[in-house]
Design an enzyme around this catalytic site. Structure first.
Site, PDB file in Angstrom:
ATOM      1  N   GLU A  96       0.683  -0.956   0.076  1.00 46.45           N
ATOM      2  CA  GLU A  96      -0.111   0.027   0.044  1.00 46.45           C
ATOM      3  C   GLU A  96       0.701   1.247   0.152  1.00 46.45           C
ATOM      4  O   GLU A  96       0.592   2.095   0.793  1.00 46.45           O
ATOM      5  CB  GLU A  96      -0.791  -0.002   0.934  1.00 46.45           C
ATOM      6  CG  GLU A  96      -1.853  -1.330   1.028  1.00 46.45           C
ATOM      7  CD  GLU A  96      -2.872  -1.615   2.460  1.00 46.45           C
ATOM      8  OE1 GLU A  96      -2.936  -0.691   3.130  1.00 46.45           O
ATOM      9  OE2 GLU A  96      -3.510  -2.482   2.368  1.00 46.45           O
ATOM     10  N   GLU A 114      -5.254 -10.778  -2.001  1.00 46.71           N
ATOM     11  CA  GLU A 114      -6.182 -10.785  -0.704  1.00 46.71           C
ATOM     12  C   GLU A 114      -7.614 -10.837  -1.229  1.00 46.71           C
ATOM     13  O   GLU A 114      -8.520 -10.009  -0.572  1.00 46.71           O
ATOM     14  CB  GLU A 114      -6.033  -9.623   0.237  1.00 46.71           C
ATOM     15  CG  GLU A 114      -4.351  -9.355   0.658  1.00 46.71           C
ATOM     16  CD  GLU A 114      -4.385  -8.058   1.403  1.00 46.71           C
ATOM     17  OE1 GLU A 114      -5.230  -7.485   2.069  1.00 46.71           O
ATOM     18  OE2 GLU A 114      -2.941  -7.794   1.624  1.00 46.71           O
TER      19      GLU A 114
END
Ligand code: 9MR
Length: 358
Positions: free
Chosen positions: A154, A271
């Protein structure tokens, strides 16, 4: 005559060559995905694998990969400066190795799940050493045993309004944008065979303006790292999908996957799940909606040969962080994953199987 241990070693070698594993279900998701060269796996935690035998057997039957959901994060590994606590991570590694699951490491640098001491100690003079010590310690310990890593997680946040689109994390503030290259170099040095990913969310939908922009930022970032010869091998796309909107994984997202592949990078879906916090309807309708979203997403990504791994964030609705993070207003349990709380296959499982079989 070959001794017992030698024969066992040979047998193990042959089974490994064939990609076989006694516990793996021939019609399970891992087996179906493997036929098209994709590794299917799930995220889990050591305590549920150890305390819930039916769940552990399901993971062994359906998965070829395993991501420790939380136990390779700084807050678990580094409760105190200069010390490492590998206990829980070692336990999940032992489970993976007993069941011949390829482990995906998550995550070496992230702006969340950090111990409080880290932000005090992260000063320009010390930061590079702390980064190298951590990555060397963790990747080095599991070298040859962890197949791939989310090296930086991220790193892009356009709301932080930097011209380069990078997130203003503590790492960026202390080391500048080069912290990313530094992390990849340290990881590559500690395990030259590991597949190293930059991973992020918010890259998936065609009809979300901020995601369109984020894809552009990501491509520029990846191209720059490749141009400079940074040892990065792939992009991790988290795939946290939304159960209350149209599954708009179309031309733009597909083109993005192609651009990433053209940079010579692998793509891993790291994910995957469908957030059904606001999905309308009864359980049957919600399950159909969620299944259709899995199907549309996988049809799009599996079309791209650079996609090498698909990992769901959990495997069953029995254990999903969505329960606490995104509870439903009607008090009904959330159902974001391919297996229900009784460990039975859901329409989402069928959708994934069909996508792998297509
Ligand atoms: O599922 C994880 C949850 O159990 C943790 O409390 C949380 C903070 O460490 O992280 C969750 O996983 C996140 C992952 O590490 C990064 N991408 C978003 C995930 C949450 O959906």
């Amino acid at each position: 005559m070959i001794g017992v241990s030698r024969r066992l070693a040979l047998g193990g070698g042959l089974a490994a060559l064939a990609g076989a594993c006694a516990a793996r279900e021939p019609d399970g998701l891992a087996s179906l995905a493997a036929r098209r060269g994709v590794r299917f796996g799930a995220a889990a935690e050591p305590q549920t694998l150890e305390n819930d035998r039916a769940f552990a057997a399901l993971v062994a039957a359906e998965c070829a990969g395993l991501t420790p959901e939380n136990h390779l994060k700084w807050n678990v590994l580094r409760p105190r400066p200069r010390a490492f606590d590998f206990g829980p991570a070692d336990r999940i590694m032992a489970f993976a190795e007993r069941n011949r699951l390829a482990v995906h490491g998550h995550a070496l640098l992230w702006h969340e799940a950090n111990p409080a001491w880290l932000s005090h100690e992260l000063r320009p003079v010390a930061a590079e050493e702390i980064l190298r010590e951590h990555i060397d310690g963790v990747v080095g310990r599991y070298a040859g045993r962890i197949a791939s890593w989310d090296v930086v997680n991220e790193a892009v946040e356009r709301n932080d309004r930097r011209p380069d689109g990078l997130r203003r994390s503590r790492w960026l503030e202390t080391l500048g944008p080069d912290y990313i290259a530094m992390a990849f170099e340290a990881a590559h040095q500690a395990d030259p065979a590991a597949v190293l990913l930059l991973s992020d969310y918010g890259l998936e939908y065609d009809d979300e303006r901020w995601m369109v922009e984020k894809r552009g930022t990501m491509l520029t970032l990846l191209a720059g790292l490749r141009r400079r010869g940074v040892p990065i091998h792939g992009l991790g796309i988290q795939g946290h999908l939304l159960g209350d909107r149209r599954p708009a994984f179309g031309r733009d997202f597909r083109a993005f996957l192609g651009e990433v592949a053209r940079l010579g990078l692998e793509i891993h879906i790291t994910e995957l799940d469908v957030n059904d916090q606001n999905t309308p309807g009864d359980v049957r309708q919600r399950d159909e909606t969620v299944a259709a979203i899995y199907r549309a997403f996988l049809d799009c990504v599996l079309d791209e040969p650079a996609v090498k791994a698909v990992t769901t964030w959990g495997l069953t609705d029995r254990y999903t962080s969505k329960t606490d993070m995104f509870p439903r207003a009607d008090g009904q349990p959330v159902r974001p994953l391919p297996f229900d709380r009784a460990l039975a296959r859901k329409p989402a499982w069928q959708a994934m199987a069909q996508a792998f079989n297509r």
